[in-house]
Design an enzyme around this catalytic site. Structure first.
Site, PDB file in Angstrom:
ATOM      1  N   LYS A  16      11.289   0.987   2.370  1.00  0.00           N
ATOM      2  CA  LYS A  16      12.282   0.100   1.733  1.00  0.00           C
ATOM      3  C   LYS A  16      12.133   0.125   0.211  1.00  0.00           C
ATOM      4  O   LYS A  16      13.116   0.124  -0.516  1.00  0.00           O
ATOM      5  CB  LYS A  16      12.114  -1.347   2.247  1.00  0.00           C
ATOM      6  N   THR A  56       5.701 -11.237  12.450  1.00  0.00           N
ATOM      7  CA  THR A  56       5.426 -12.000  11.240  1.00  0.00           C
ATOM      8  C   THR A  56       6.094 -13.375  11.390  1.00  0.00           C
ATOM      9  O   THR A  56       6.481 -13.755  12.509  1.00  0.00           O
ATOM     10  CB  THR A  56       5.861 -11.217   9.985  1.00  0.00           C
ATOM     11  N   GLY A  87      -4.672  -1.260   3.748  1.00  0.00           N
ATOM     12  CA  GLY A  87      -5.375   0.025   3.860  1.00  0.00           C
ATOM     13  C   GLY A  87      -5.685   0.416   5.304  1.00  0.00           C
ATOM     14  O   GLY A  87      -6.306   1.455   5.544  1.00  0.00           O
ATOM     15  N   ASP A 119       7.243  -0.865   6.710  1.00  0.00           N
ATOM     16  CA  ASP A 119       6.738   0.337   6.019  1.00  0.00           C
ATOM     17  C   ASP A 119       7.644   1.542   6.202  1.00  0.00           C
ATOM     18  O   ASP A 119       7.182   2.692   6.213  1.00  0.00           O
ATOM     19  CB  ASP A 119       5.313   0.686   6.508  1.00  0.00           C
ATOM     20  N   LYS A 167      11.090   2.521  -1.812  1.00  0.00           N
ATOM     21  CA  LYS A 167      11.696   3.723  -2.392  1.00  0.00           C
ATOM     22  C   LYS A 167      13.219   3.590  -2.412  1.00  0.00           C
ATOM     23  O   LYS A 167      13.863   3.921  -3.409  1.00  0.00           O
ATOM     24  CB  LYS A 167      11.289   4.983  -1.612  1.00  0.00           C
ATOM     25  N   GLN A 189       9.030  -6.345   5.673  1.00  0.00           N
ATOM     26  CA  GLN A 189       8.699  -6.121   7.088  1.00  0.00           C
ATOM     27  C   GLN A 189       9.834  -5.360   7.799  1.00  0.00           C
ATOM     28  O   GLN A 189      10.569  -4.658   7.147  1.00  0.00           O
ATOM     29  CB  GLN A 189       8.397  -7.451   7.804  1.00  0.00           C
ATOM     30  N   ALA A 239       3.840  -7.926   2.431  1.00  0.00           N
ATOM     31  CA  ALA A 239       4.612  -6.705   2.180  1.00  0.00           C
ATOM     32  C   ALA A 239       3.899  -5.826   1.164  1.00  0.00           C
ATOM     33  O   ALA A 239       3.198  -6.316   0.287  1.00  0.00           O
ATOM     34  CB  ALA A 239       5.990  -7.073   1.643  1.00  0.00           C
ATOM     35  N   GLY A 240       4.096  -4.532   1.305  1.00  0.00           N
ATOM     36  CA  GLY A 240       3.610  -3.587   0.304  1.00  0.00           C
ATOM     37  C   GLY A 240       4.682  -2.526   0.155  1.00  0.00           C
ATOM     38  O   GLY A 240       4.892  -1.733   1.077  1.00  0.00           O
ATOM     39  N   HIS A 241       5.407  -2.554  -0.937  1.00  0.00           N
ATOM     40  CA  HIS A 241       6.535  -1.634  -1.135  1.00  0.00           C
ATOM     41  C   HIS A 241       6.158  -0.610  -2.199  1.00  0.00           C
ATOM     42  O   HIS A 241       5.956  -0.958  -3.359  1.00  0.00           O
ATOM     43  CB  HIS A 241       7.791  -2.412  -1.531  1.00  0.00           C
TER      44      HIS A 241
HETATM   45  P1  GDP Z   1       7.990  -0.195   2.640  1.00  0.00           P
HETATM   46  O1  GDP Z   1       7.016  -1.280   2.929  1.00  0.00           O
HETATM   47  O2  GDP Z   1       9.113  -0.150   3.630  1.00  0.00           O
HETATM   48  O3  GDP Z   1       8.497  -0.228   1.231  1.00  0.00           O
HETATM   49  O4  GDP Z   1       7.179   1.182   2.813  1.00  0.00           O
HETATM   50  P2  GDP Z   1       5.695   1.488   2.261  1.00  0.00           P
HETATM   51  O5  GDP Z   1       5.766   1.672   0.802  1.00  0.00           O
HETATM   52  O6  GDP Z   1       4.709   0.521   2.805  1.00  0.00           O
HETATM   53  O7  GDP Z   1       5.401   2.848   3.015  1.00  0.00           O
HETATM   54  C1  GDP Z   1       6.233   3.936   2.849  1.00  0.00           C
HETATM   55  C2  GDP Z   1       5.392   5.097   2.333  1.00  0.00           C
HETATM   56  O8  GDP Z   1       6.149   6.276   2.476  1.00  0.00           O
HETATM   57  C3  GDP Z   1       5.030   5.028   0.874  1.00  0.00           C
HETATM   58  O9  GDP Z   1       3.765   5.597   0.689  1.00  0.00           O
HETATM   59  C4  GDP Z   1       6.101   5.873   0.190  1.00  0.00           C
HETATM   60  O10 GDP Z   1       5.674   6.434  -1.037  1.00  0.00           O
HETATM   61  C5  GDP Z   1       6.305   6.922   1.220  1.00  0.00           C
HETATM   62  N1  GDP Z   1       7.623   7.557   1.314  1.00  0.00           N
HETATM   63  C6  GDP Z   1       8.855   6.992   1.212  1.00  0.00           C
HETATM   64  N2  GDP Z   1       9.813   7.891   1.495  1.00  0.00           N
HETATM   65  C7  GDP Z   1       9.170   9.035   1.789  1.00  0.00           C
HETATM   66  C8  GDP Z   1       9.603  10.336   2.193  1.00  0.00           C
HETATM   67  O11 GDP Z   1      10.773  10.602   2.382  1.00  0.00           O
HETATM   68  N3  GDP Z   1       8.632  11.264   2.417  1.00  0.00           N
HETATM   69  C9  GDP Z   1       7.304  11.016   2.266  1.00  0.00           C
HETATM   70  N4  GDP Z   1       6.456  11.976   2.493  1.00  0.00           N
HETATM   71  N5  GDP Z   1       6.871   9.811   1.903  1.00  0.00           N
HETATM   72  C10 GDP Z   1       7.781   8.835   1.671  1.00  0.00           C
HETATM   73  P1  IMO Z   2       6.446  -4.186   4.537  1.00  0.00           P
HETATM   74  O1  IMO Z   2       7.410  -5.076   3.776  1.00  0.00           O
HETATM   75  C1  IMO Z   2       4.184  -3.466   8.176  1.00  0.00           C
HETATM   76  C2  IMO Z   2       2.524  -7.000  10.194  1.00  0.00           C
HETATM   77  C3  IMO Z   2       1.011  -7.194  10.188  1.00  0.00           C
HETATM   78  C4  IMO Z   2       0.828  -7.901  11.520  1.00  0.00           C
HETATM   79  C5  IMO Z   2       2.062  -8.797  11.584  1.00  0.00           C
HETATM   80  C6  IMO Z   2       1.814 -10.232  11.140  1.00  0.00           C
HETATM   81  O2  IMO Z   2       5.513  -3.463   3.645  1.00  0.00           O
HETATM   82  O3  IMO Z   2       7.183  -3.317   5.483  1.00  0.00           O
HETATM   83  P2  IMO Z   2       1.471 -11.329   8.739  1.00  0.00           P
HETATM   84  O4  IMO Z   2       0.456 -11.073   7.676  1.00  0.00           O
HETATM   85  O5  IMO Z   2       2.889 -11.127   8.332  1.00  0.00           O
HETATM   86  O6  IMO Z   2       1.282 -12.659   9.405  1.00  0.00           O
HETATM   87  O7  IMO Z   2       1.142 -10.235   9.891  1.00  0.00           O
HETATM   88  O8  IMO Z   2       3.034  -8.207  10.745  1.00  0.00           O
HETATM   89  N1  IMO Z   2       3.135  -6.842   8.842  1.00  0.00           N
HETATM   90  C7  IMO Z   2       3.608  -5.684   8.375  1.00  0.00           C
HETATM   91  N2  IMO Z   2       3.594  -4.435   8.908  1.00  0.00           N
HETATM   92  N3  IMO Z   2       4.791  -3.699   6.988  1.00  0.00           N
HETATM   93  C8  IMO Z   2       4.828  -4.935   6.450  1.00  0.00           C
HETATM   94  O9  IMO Z   2       5.532  -5.211   5.339  1.00  0.00           O
HETATM   95  C9  IMO Z   2       4.193  -5.990   7.131  1.00  0.00           C
HETATM   96  N4  IMO Z   2       4.028  -7.296   6.884  1.00  0.00           N
HETATM   97  C10 IMO Z   2       3.388  -7.821   7.944  1.00  0.00           C
HETATM   98  O10 IMO Z   2       0.352  -5.949  10.137  1.00  0.00           O
HETATM   99  O11 IMO Z   2       0.934  -6.972  12.565  1.00  0.00           O
HETATM  100 MG    MG Z   3       4.971  -1.526   3.275  1.00  0.00          MG
END
Ligand code: GDP
Ligand code: IMO
Ligand code: MG
Length: 427
Positions: free
Chosen positions: A16, A238, A301, A13, A18, A223, A39-41
């Protein structure tokens, strides 16, 4: 032939999604190389806001082809729903391909993920319950079913029959559940296969030929390094490799073809799920970061645990991945804090150490040694040039660069594509 890997540098999180959306402007091919719909990007661009679980974050440009690589575990129902959502919102997904070698997440994987977590009780990993662990276990145990199997009725049915017999034995005898029906799963998955048929293909040829033609290829990680089953906080990890090495394995290219490895770091740290997190803040500052940063899981969430930047973990991550540059995201979230801390060492059993220990109990016992830096206490979200950042913010970045031993080439000051300071172009 630039092949650039974008790697989560801490616990996931980091932003990545963005960064890949931004860099894909100059890429021809974007390949997701590991994980699954755990993953949630998040991507925010002209089309709107998206939370992508499987589709590469480079899907938004007409010039990019996107691949879900062999290293990804694919839940076809999730993929089809994601494709339908993008199509509905005006994004063309006809240039999306799925490796025929990618393993499928089956209904029993999701069931077993939940059952195994429940059986662990207070020691549960805190997985996303998307079936990831059971699916990658089956891959290693040679019990997996792959995307390519969906293209041949006889192969798929025979494979499903023999695997399900074993899964039903576990479900009924260990967990006292009802057995799953071969016919039902077959009907459901054959339907998915029919809808995905034109997207499933051999993809290593596509990636290698693009590189032969000197096209730009982005390798999108999922991750983060500290969730890697080898180098992360095992067993709170993971089940596939998020690291730069995983990029070769999960995309089907040789290590010599990678020309750049971009770490994505948050300006602080977060973690979702169980496991050690030495710099975790269980106080008001932690709550403030969570509130300002809306730190809630993109996939589940759940509130993310928040803490100071851990430079011991970052240095370890940097050494293992060989970062050529870093994207530091969410710097703006720290805007209001009067002072900032960076963890530069750990105290363990009365000794000061500067390495990331393997023993899970050791890491639990590590106490962070902090260095303090002044905050900037002004909004930086509208700044687009490094020189215009407040001196305190520049100093903070410089210290992170020093501690992580890699240059911060991109600095993100907001979630939108344009809220970015680019210090050096990556392609
Ligand atoms: P990922 O899994 O690595 O792609 O990251 P996520 O999308 O799960 O979480 C990153 C969160 O940070 C998302 O809600 C993005 O919209 C937000 N985000 C990314 N870059 C920035 C930043 O520079 N500032 C702020 N405030 N939010 C950011
Ligand atoms: P992105 O790509 C943050 C964490 C879970 C748990 C552990 C194992 O959005 O960065 P799993 O379902 O993979 O067997 O869970 O890994 N986890 C993540 N934490 N970002 C993720 O992906 C994750 N994918 C898995 O919360 O602790
Ligand atoms: Mg994520």
């Amino acid at each position: 032939m630039p092949a650039i890997a974008v790697v989560g540098a801490h616990w996931g999180d980091e932003g990545k999604g963005k960064i890949v959306d931004l860099l894909a402007e100059k890429a021809n091919l974007v390949v997701r190389y590991s994980g699954g719909d755990n993953a949630g990007h998040t991507v925010i661009n002209d089309y709107g806001e998206f939370r992508l679980h499987l589709i590469p974050s480079g899907m938004f440009y007409p010039h990019t082809t996107c691949i879900i690589g062999n290293g990804v575990a694919v839940n076809p129902a999730v993929l089809l729903a994601e494709m339908a959502d993008l199509t509905r919102r005006g994004v063309d997904t006809s240039r999306l391909f799925v490796s025929d070698r990618a393993h499928l997440i089956m209904p029993y994987h999701i069931l077993l993920d939940g059952l195994e977590e429940a059986a662990l009780g207070s020691k549960a990993v805190g997985t996303t319950r998307k079936g990831i662990g059971p699916a990658f276990s089956d891959k290693a145990a040679r019990l997996g079913i792959r995307a390519g199997d969906l293209l041949d009725k006889e192969v798929f049915l025979n494979r499903l029959r023999s695997v399900l017999e074993r899964k039903n034995a576990i479900l009924t005898r260990v967990y006292r559940m009802k057995p799953l029906s071969v016919e039902e799963i077959f009907r459901q998955y054959w339907g998915y296969g029919e809808q995905l048929a034109s997207h499933i293909r051999e993809t290593t040829g596509m990636v290698n030929e693009a590189l032969d033609k000197k096209e730009a290829v982005l390798l999108e990680g999922a991750q983060g390094t500290l969730l890697d089953p080898d180098f992360g906080t095992y067993p709170y990890t993971t089940s596939s490799s998020p690291m730069a090495g995983g990029a070769c394995q999960g995309a089907g290219i040789n290590p010599l073809r990678i020309t750049g490895i971009i770490a994505v770091f948050k300006a602080y740290c977060t973690r979702v799920g169980g496991g050690a997190f030495p710099t975790e803040l269980k106080d008001e500052t932690g709550n403030l970061i969570r509130d300002r940063g809306h730190e809630y899981g993109t996939t589940t969430g759940r509130p993310r645990r928040c803490g100071w930047f851990d430079a011991v973990a970052a240095r370890y991550s940097s050494r293992l991945n060989g970062y050529t540059g870093a994207a530091i995201t969410r710097l703006d979230v720290l805007d209001t804090l009067p002072e900032l801390r960076i963890c530069v060492a750990y105290k363990l059993g009365g000794k000061t150490i500067d390495f990331f220990p393997a023993g899970i109990n050791d890491l639990e016992k590590c106490e962070p040694v902090y260095e303090e830096l002044p905050g900037w206490q002004t909004s930086i979200s509208d700044i687009r040039k490094f020189e215009q950042l407040p001196v305190e913010a520049r100093r903070y970045i410089a210290r992170l660069e020093e501690l992580c031993a890699c240059p911060a080439t991109v600095i993100s000051v907001g979630p939108k594509r344009e809220q970015t300071i680019i210090r050096k172009h990556i392609f």
